[in-house]
Design an enzyme around this catalytic site. Structure first.
Site, short mmCIF file in Angstrom:
data_model
loop_
_atom_site.label_atom_id
_atom_site.label_comp_id
_atom_site.label_asym_id
_atom_site.label_seq_id
_atom_site.Cartn_x
_atom_site.Cartn_y
_atom_site.Cartn_z
N LYS A 53 -5.01 0.64 -21.66
CA LYS A 53 -5.53 -0.64 -22.50
C LYS A 53 -5.69 -1.59 -22.36
O LYS A 53 -7.07 -2.55 -23.09
CB LYS A 53 -3.95 -0.50 -23.72
CG LYS A 53 -3.56 1.38 -24.82
CD LYS A 53 -2.61 1.20 -25.58
CE LYS A 53 -2.40 2.26 -26.03
NZ LYS A 53 -1.49 1.96 -27.04
N CYS A 69 0.54 -3.25 -24.61
CA CYS A 69 1.25 -2.39 -24.84
C CYS A 69 1.58 -1.07 -25.41
O CYS A 69 0.34 -0.63 -26.70
CB CYS A 69 2.25 -3.23 -26.05
SG CYS A 69 2.96 -4.51 -25.79
N ASP A 70 2.18 -0.01 -25.41
CA ASP A 70 2.43 0.97 -25.78
C ASP A 70 4.11 1.69 -25.87
O ASP A 70 4.63 1.03 -25.47
CB ASP A 70 1.75 2.27 -25.59
CG ASP A 70 1.95 3.58 -25.25
OD1 ASP A 70 0.94 3.42 -26.38
OD2 ASP A 70 2.72 4.50 -25.53
N SER A 71 4.39 2.39 -27.07
CA SER A 71 5.79 2.86 -27.91
C SER A 71 6.48 4.19 -27.29
O SER A 71 5.41 4.96 -28.61
CB SER A 71 6.29 1.62 -28.85
OG SER A 71 5.89 0.32 -28.85
N GLY A 106 6.10 -0.47 -23.57
CA GLY A 106 5.68 -0.16 -22.30
C GLY A 106 4.77 -1.70 -22.14
O GLY A 106 4.11 -1.65 -23.43
#
EC number: 3.6.1.9
Length: 195
Positions: A53, A69-71, A106
């Site tokens: 991203k 970010c990624d969750s 992340g």
């Protein structure tokens, strides 16, 4: 003068967190196809997604700091992102209630001025309340959990359905402020540079 701070996310919660911390980000959504990536474990996947991203957005800026970010939520060995439908959200809550999940976020911070990328993942344990089916139906009916990793929003009604957190609360919202501070410092920036 520090570079422009860019948030590579459409998440209003992430933007709000940054603003409350004194950082006014420029928002540039990556539109990256998350289904195009796979990894061996949850940490590797959230870091790869965050980096993808951030990288997609960073390519559009010559001098910027770009945060991606990624969750994902891990409960009983099963990894959950955003639910695809209300029915999926209800089924997830029926599985998650009374359980302890691990919320991984992340973070990838790309500094275009230095051509560097740093990644780090935060982990917070989430203790879900043992809520009844009527509460689950009402919560999912509110629409709130449909755009959230793990089908809950800590900063909203979902916060009432959580008994306890072990770890960073902002990580659960989608962006660990302590991790961001650490990444900025590792790149040679001070928080006051962005206030």
């Amino acid at each position: 003068m520090p570079p422009t701070f860019v948030l590579a996310s459409a998440s209003p919660a992430r933007k709000r967190l940054l603003e409350m911390a004194g950082i006014s980000p420029l928002v540039a959504v990556s539109h990256f196809d998350e289904s195009s990536l796979a990894a061996d474990n949850t940490v590797a996947l959230v870091e790869a997604l965050a980096k993808a991203k951030a990288g997609t957005v960073a390519s559009k800026f010559a001098d910027a700091l770009v945060l991606g970010c990624d969750s994902l939520l891990l409960v009983n060995g099963q990894t959950y992102g955003k639910p695809e439908s209300p029915a999926v959200a209800i089924a997830r809550w029926q599985t998650m209630r009374g359980q302890v999940g691990e919320l991984y976020t992340g973070h990838a911070l790309i500094d275009r001025t230095q051509n560097r990328c740093l990644c780090q993942t935060g982990l917070t344990k989430v203790h879900f309340a043992d809520v009844d089916d009527d509460t689950i139906q009402a919560y999912v009916g509110s629409g709130e959990p449909l755009q959230c990793a793990g089908a809950f929003a800590l900063e909203g009604k979902g916060g009432m359905l959580i008994n306890k957190l072990d770890g960073c609360s902002s990580n659960v919202i989608g962006l660990s402020l302590p991790i961001l501070r650490s990444l900025l410092q590792r790149l040679g920036y001070s928080l006051k540079d962005f206030w």
